[in-house]
Write an enzyme that holds these catalytic residues in place. Sequence first.
Site, mmCIF file in Angstrom:
data_model
loop_
_atom_site.group_PDB
_atom_site.id
_atom_site.type_symbol
_atom_site.label_atom_id
_atom_site.label_comp_id
_atom_site.label_asym_id
_atom_site.label_seq_id
_atom_site.Cartn_x
_atom_site.Cartn_y
_atom_site.Cartn_z
ATOM 1 N N GLY A 241 19.275 9.716 19.511
ATOM 2 C CA GLY A 241 18.388 8.608 19.842
ATOM 3 C C GLY A 241 18.768 7.350 19.081
ATOM 4 O O GLY A 241 19.010 6.314 19.662
ATOM 5 N N ASN A 633 16.846 20.969 3.985
ATOM 6 C CA ASN A 633 17.953 21.851 4.368
ATOM 7 C C ASN A 633 19.233 21.125 3.956
ATOM 8 O O ASN A 633 19.555 20.060 4.493
ATOM 9 C CB ASN A 633 17.929 22.116 5.879
ATOM 10 C CG ASN A 633 19.103 22.986 6.336
ATOM 11 O OD1 ASN A 633 20.246 22.803 5.930
ATOM 12 N ND2 ASN A 633 18.802 23.939 7.205
ATOM 13 N N LYS A 635 22.256 21.581 4.461
ATOM 14 C CA LYS A 635 23.316 21.401 5.464
ATOM 15 C C LYS A 635 22.958 20.301 6.479
ATOM 16 O O LYS A 635 23.752 19.398 6.716
ATOM 17 C CB LYS A 635 23.574 22.723 6.198
ATOM 18 C CG LYS A 635 24.712 22.632 7.214
ATOM 19 C CD LYS A 635 24.949 23.972 7.913
ATOM 20 C CE LYS A 635 25.671 24.932 6.988
ATOM 21 N NZ LYS A 635 26.012 26.208 7.675
ATOM 22 N N GLU A 707 18.092 7.735 7.990
ATOM 23 C CA GLU A 707 18.769 6.445 8.021
ATOM 24 C C GLU A 707 19.404 6.065 6.691
ATOM 25 O O GLU A 707 20.170 5.104 6.621
ATOM 26 C CB GLU A 707 17.770 5.362 8.452
ATOM 27 C CG GLU A 707 17.344 5.548 9.898
ATOM 28 C CD GLU A 707 16.000 4.938 10.207
ATOM 29 O OE1 GLU A 707 15.918 4.085 11.086
ATOM 30 O OE2 GLU A 707 15.002 5.338 9.566
#
Lengths: 759, 327
Positions: A241, A633, A635, A707
């Site tokens: 997105g 997480n 990863k 971001e």
Amino acid sequence: MNDEAMMIGRPINRVDGPLKVTGRATYAYEHWDVGQPLYGFIVGATIGRGRIVRIDASHAERSPGVRMVMTHGNAPAQGAIDPSVPSQYSRAYPVLAGPEVHHYGEPVALVVAATYEQARAAAPLVDVEYAVEPGRFDLAAHRDEVYAPEVINAGLPTDTSVGDFDAAFGSAEVKVDQRYTTPYGFSQPMEPHTCLVVPRGEDLVVYVSTQIVAEARTAIASTLRVDAERIRIVSPYVGGGFGSKLGVHAETILAALAARALNQPVKIAMTRQQVFQLVGLRPMSSQRVRLGAGRDGRLVAIGHDVVMYTSPRWEYAEQSAASTRALYAAPDRRTTHRLVPLDLPRGEDVRAPGDAPGLLAFESAIDELADALRMDPIELRIRNEPTLDPERGVPFSDRRLVECLREGARRFGWERRPTRPGSLRDGRWLVGYGVAAAMRMQFQMTSRARVGIAPDGVAVVQADMTDIGTGTYTIVTQVAADALGLPIDRVRVELGSSDFPAGAGSGGSWGASNTCTAVHRACEALREKLLASVQSDARSPLHGLDLRRAQLSGGRVTIDGASEALAEIVARNHPGGLAAEGEVPAMWEDPNYKAYSLHTYGAQFAEVGVDVDTAEIRLRRMLGVFAAGRFLNAKTARSQLIGGMTWGASMALLEEGVVDTRSGAFVYRDLAGYLVPVHADIPEIDAVLLDGFDDKANVLGAKGIGELGNCGANAAVANAVFNAVGVRVRDFPITLEKVLPGLPSVESRPSRSKTRARA
Amino acid sequence: MRPFTYERAADPKAAIAAASRPGAKFIAGGTNLLDLMKLEIERPTHLVDISRLPLKDIEDLPDGGLRIGAQALNSDVAADRRVRTRFPVVAQALLAGASAQLRNKASTGGNLMQRTRCPYFYDTAAACNKRQPGSGCAAIDGFNRIHAILGASDACIATNPSDMAVAMTAVEAQIELLGPDQLTRRVAIGDFYRLPGDTPHIETELRPGEMITAVTLPPPPPGRQVYRKVRDRASYEFALVSVAAIVSTDRRTVTGARVALGGVAHKPWRSLEAEAALAGRPATMATFSADADAAVAGARGRGHNDFKIELARRTLRRTLAHAALGE
């Protein structure tokens, strides 16, 4: 639960990975179970501003397979754009609403046919005659039409001022006063904007690629002027997105209008070229940065003035000076945002709105100041580390910028940076190092989640949150597994449907912390209900024990050695299952967000080579060190951050939306002309996570990272280019023709060099 | 995209016959044609698929040259041991082009026939004499960063995007064409491509109904062969400027040179001026600088592409040094 057993933070693979790599994850365009749809193709205006004086669809209507051609002449009445609706993404989005053309490529017709090919073949047959009017397409040429918006993006103030900037800057010992321009930028997710609308009586089921289900629902309902309850949104998987799917666009509204008109499913996918014209973009900006400092490097004045374009119909003011407000200490400071109306597609959030273009300019200016002071740019930043938020005067919740800079410098080998620009050679490459700070404001928006547990002991989490490729399914699974003491294969997560509790979706880097906090609270509420069941159930081995000592792990409730499976408790007491909801309030209702300055931080490092003959700029390596509270997480977090850093390199060196100022069209409307990095452009890249816990942010201690990787990465690359060649480019992107004139002359240069960059 | 019919040609003869149909066009890999058809820049009504014709072989010629079938894939040509040893400049140019996926699909003949990447050629709402003769050229006063600096006209400033063709120009390839009369003719690559003049829509000497069947590479000239491509990103982008150079030296004197530039003109730009300026001169940077000056002496920028003149000069100078001196 002890730390070793925790799922939160573990780098587990994406739970939806197998579905995606085997093609079983169903995207908006792929819901074949609804029956045979019709296909829509959008016809765009070929002028930048004016009116349609005649439109003849008869030829297109007679084309094979065509079922309908919709133009402003026969499109249903729609809700109007209402700027008083605070969230631009909830506003009505009327399409084909009149003969006026507001920007190049704006839809002037929709062709609906039995197949995609038929619709596309008929589209050029729609004959449109325009009365062209002079348009405003050039920011520099219309700068005298500048105005101050009432507020800027995210409801932030347009201007801020502390102390007396002019006086402090005027008397500063060392000054930087430079202007930077950043170009139009596009999100361009891999999955283009698509929508499939299925009429069900008076209701519509809308399969749409969106980041925020609830806002899409409101926007569609407002546009169609129907009750939101009549709209059902389904968006389980979204192929990226980057801000461009926060709101709905023409394909969604047109599919809905056509599906209602024909009472049949209609689906529309934008072509890649259309995504460049029918979706919002990051505004071009002109930014003036003024820094005043003492010779000791202490900033005494910070000024950041941003001018950018806006659509006259749909104001958007990117908050490009917002990060400047909280990044470094200085007693006297000022930031401003101004807009120039241009007849272009509307500006929208593109990943790291404000911070990405703002830090590119501001952190370049900091580098210029370091150069003027002959000071190490890391030392300069550390010297200006504030103890309180420099404009709001409140404490920081959890600020680790200096730690990121120091850790990054150590890992990157910053001590090998050439102190004199243009002095390090490696064969035909001039080599430079650059650094910049990353910072992004933490947001919290109202979000809800539901967690249910069935008699089989499987927990089902439901929220209208979306997974736009970031890993939401995975982190929500981890959070629920920890909170309920279940293995992850006993947790099922269902997202992206308006049937589920509403939240703020994926955007603003808030999705993970919002949703996971709501899920955690729902799990806590569910746990209370489960324990209450045990308390009132004489058949339970836990009956009568001290529930405050209850532990949930391994799918069992354990109290002082006695235990019972969750499944048994549920099966016996709640054969229909048991559910609870959790909620997180908006930041303006959360006292912590008033009392503290909440941000995420990072330090970005880049090494570039500049070809001494051709000025080709190639990234050699990149490192980011990030602190954003607790990482859910390791990863998926690292993947997001690396993706953001890659975007930063792209902004510094490649991406540029070019407007043809004669027509208002974007010159390049595909990914062959609008350049983004390919694998060969991103050789060695790493993101290091400094795990932590921001107890002011939320109960999980987690903040947003979607971001942060974009922030400052562009400036680190730009500063590395300066360090490599001693040429400061302030009009981004830094393409080779801007560096070429500053390279050593080919005639004066010795043909060999023994210097090497690294041992 | 307009509806079209499709047939797969059984042999070259049948392909030629099928292509005589009005509105017919050959398709091989389709890596350029299909994009152009979607945008209705190309609007064939009939496609003749020639990708499976038995024209994939790379054969040794008795004189030491090679004959490359028109349907040999770019990836196969680039990987061919004989091409790599005898014509490394061709292999390098191929590998500098497109992406691995595209090279696996793109044919040798199709590579020669690819159209310009001028954005105004791609924008059907813009004026373009190449797409619509007589409509004008939007690029001349538009955004012309990638456009030609040599051999352009007031009708067209587009560039040819091929890398392979630049290298083939340096090795003086011959293009083998089969015509509607079922006769084969050969055209030197330097004559195959045209400058835009007043007819930029006519890009090659290919006659109606003719099909490229092969490219022959004559025995390589002596000297080191180098292809250098300059572009904004590291891969998967067309050249801003490229240079194919073959330079032979004897006791640090240039004994022979071939120079072709890409990204600068409507066709791969053989610089006979540069070649002449090198012959018999000492192999020094001063010579290469003067030579590069000679090569761009007639160059003209149109604004955004002004930098290409200096870029071409610097790239040529460095590439000649690389070819002559290995540095």
